[in-house]
Scaffold this active site. Sequence first.
Site, short mmCIF file in Angstrom:
data_model
loop_
_atom_site.label_atom_id
_atom_site.label_comp_id
_atom_site.label_asym_id
_atom_site.label_seq_id
_atom_site.Cartn_x
_atom_site.Cartn_y
_atom_site.Cartn_z
N GLU A 88 -31.39 -41.03 -25.06
CA GLU A 88 -31.33 -39.81 -25.85
C GLU A 88 -29.92 -39.25 -25.89
O GLU A 88 -29.08 -39.57 -25.05
CB GLU A 88 -32.32 -38.78 -25.32
N CYS A 108 -31.35 -43.61 -14.44
CA CYS A 108 -30.29 -43.26 -13.50
C CYS A 108 -30.81 -43.53 -12.09
O CYS A 108 -32.01 -43.43 -11.85
CB CYS A 108 -29.96 -41.77 -13.65
N CYS A 112 -31.39 -37.19 -8.24
CA CYS A 112 -31.34 -35.73 -8.10
C CYS A 112 -32.73 -35.12 -8.37
O CYS A 112 -33.39 -35.49 -9.34
CB CYS A 112 -30.31 -35.13 -9.05
N CYS A 115 -33.73 -33.43 -11.88
CA CYS A 115 -33.35 -34.11 -13.12
C CYS A 115 -34.42 -35.09 -13.59
O CYS A 115 -34.95 -35.87 -12.79
CB CYS A 115 -32.03 -34.84 -12.88
N GLY A 160 -27.88 -40.75 -17.03
CA GLY A 160 -27.02 -41.70 -16.34
C GLY A 160 -25.88 -41.03 -15.61
O GLY A 160 -25.52 -39.88 -15.87
N SER A 192 -18.94 -35.82 -16.67
CA SER A 192 -19.64 -35.11 -15.60
C SER A 192 -20.17 -36.10 -14.57
O SER A 192 -20.79 -37.11 -14.92
CB SER A 192 -20.80 -34.31 -16.21
N SER A 215 -20.97 -31.99 -10.70
CA SER A 215 -22.24 -31.30 -10.48
C SER A 215 -22.30 -30.90 -9.02
O SER A 215 -22.52 -31.74 -8.15
CB SER A 215 -23.40 -32.23 -10.84
N LEU A 216 -22.07 -29.63 -8.76
CA LEU A 216 -21.96 -29.16 -7.38
C LEU A 216 -23.33 -28.64 -6.89
O LEU A 216 -23.88 -29.15 -5.94
CB LEU A 216 -20.89 -28.08 -7.29
N ASN A 291 -33.31 -25.98 -16.16
CA ASN A 291 -34.34 -26.31 -17.13
C ASN A 291 -35.49 -26.90 -16.34
O ASN A 291 -35.34 -27.99 -15.76
CB ASN A 291 -33.82 -27.39 -18.09
N CYS A 334 -31.63 -33.02 -19.36
CA CYS A 334 -31.38 -34.45 -19.20
C CYS A 334 -32.65 -35.27 -19.04
O CYS A 334 -33.41 -35.08 -18.10
CB CYS A 334 -30.58 -34.69 -17.93
N1 SAH Z 1 -24.90 -37.83 -13.77
C1 SAH Z 1 -23.95 -36.87 -14.23
C2 SAH Z 1 -24.14 -36.44 -15.67
C3 SAH Z 1 -25.54 -36.19 -16.20
S1 SAH Z 1 -26.37 -34.70 -15.85
C4 SAH Z 1 -23.91 -35.68 -13.30
O1 SAH Z 1 -24.64 -35.66 -12.34
O2 SAH Z 1 -23.08 -34.79 -13.51
C5 SAH Z 1 -25.52 -33.38 -16.63
C6 SAH Z 1 -25.68 -32.07 -15.87
O3 SAH Z 1 -27.00 -31.52 -16.01
C7 SAH Z 1 -25.45 -32.22 -14.38
O4 SAH Z 1 -24.70 -31.14 -13.92
C8 SAH Z 1 -26.86 -32.19 -13.84
O5 SAH Z 1 -26.86 -31.88 -12.49
C9 SAH Z 1 -27.49 -31.16 -14.74
N2 SAH Z 1 -28.95 -31.19 -14.80
C10 SAH Z 1 -29.78 -32.24 -14.71
N3 SAH Z 1 -31.05 -31.87 -14.83
C11 SAH Z 1 -31.03 -30.53 -15.03
C12 SAH Z 1 -32.04 -29.54 -15.22
N4 SAH Z 1 -33.31 -29.88 -15.24
N5 SAH Z 1 -31.64 -28.26 -15.40
C13 SAH Z 1 -30.34 -27.93 -15.39
N6 SAH Z 1 -29.35 -28.80 -15.22
C14 SAH Z 1 -29.69 -30.09 -15.02
#
Ligand code: SAH
Length: 347
Positions: A88, A108, A112, A115, A160, A192, A215-216, A291, A334
């Site tokens: 997507e 991926c 996390c 996600c 990813g 990111s 992504s902290l 989200n 995502c």
């Molecule tokens: N793998 C990379 C890029 C993809 S995710 C990363 O970890 O940065 C892009 C961003 O969306 C990241 O900051 C991730 O932590 C965040 N993210 C993923 N799922 C989410 C959700 N359900 N709500 C809010 N942010 C989310």
Amino acid sequence: MKKILQDLPYGGLENLILSLGEKKFRAKQLYDGLMRGKKISEINISPSLRESLLKEYEDEPIKIIKTLTSADGTEKYLMRLADGNIIESVFMRYNYGNTQCVSTQVGCRMGCKFCASTLGGLVRNLSSGEILAEVLAVNAFHGGSVEKRAVTNIVLMGSGEPLDNYENVIGFLKNVSAEGGINISPRNISLSTCGIIPKIYDLAEEGLPVNLTISLHNPTDEGRARTMPIAKKYSVAEILKACDNYFKKTGRRYIFEYSLIANENCDKDHAEKLISLLKGKPCHINLIRLNEVEERSLKTVTEKQAYQFLGLLEKGGLSATIRRSMGNDIAGACGQLRASHLKETND
Ligand code: SAH
């Protein structure tokens, strides 16, 4: 699966054309067509060249199979790869231009907890040409050309982990920013990562000054590890060192993504820890309300809580903003759309 022409830089395309016994200018015709998001079969080249290319190369490495439009104008696409895998991508309209969020992997493996992209694990890496084809397809979909781009900015924030597919992502960054191509400057591209430290050092050496986003989501190692398995491997201190090196090498300030999760990462104590960690650093913090993902139990915060947390950070001298969460009504987070598509098609 056949090979993908969009994987080749312009020079590679020229070599291919010469090896097929064709004149060099055919490479330009072909490249121009590809950059306009055309299929090989639609490009104005000789029938014999078209035939020999189609024997070995995918006519359409990526096809948009579904478009969802949000009330805020955000569009989300489901795309089918030549091997049938689904990814997507998202298109967001801003005052300064249009940003496309691209996927770098099918699924991926980072795991996390908040996600949706990682729910089914990693299926495979995308090639550089497949990532480029995401951009070319959406640019063409919006009537953009090479001269007048509909896609002006790119974020590697789809499904990813870009630094887990390093070579292909670098190939993509080179090809998407090449002069004569769609030519989107690295300065208009954000990468990111959840924080794969050695690769952040590698990226600093590539001469591709993209905006680095980390992504902290939590200021402490223990807190981070609750939702992000990668935190067991690399510490927050190592992240900061790698970011400072990135700033030194590229002159680009870095950005932290911080998704606000109820009872997890946004009370006063977290704000204080963030302030002592980041005060005076050349960084910005993007807060985003989680989200909620159906398959996960984590809960989001209210808008009021988000603004309270922002206030604490600002009072402590940090530069932070609440990122508008776009396309919530169309499964904006995502991997949500792909996950629901896979569920539907499996039912
Ligand atoms: N793998 C990379 C890029 C993809 S995710 C990363 O970890 O940065 C892009 C961003 O969306 C990241 O900051 C991730 O932590 C965040 N993210 C993923 N799922 C989410 C959700 N359900 N709500 C809010 N942010 C989310």
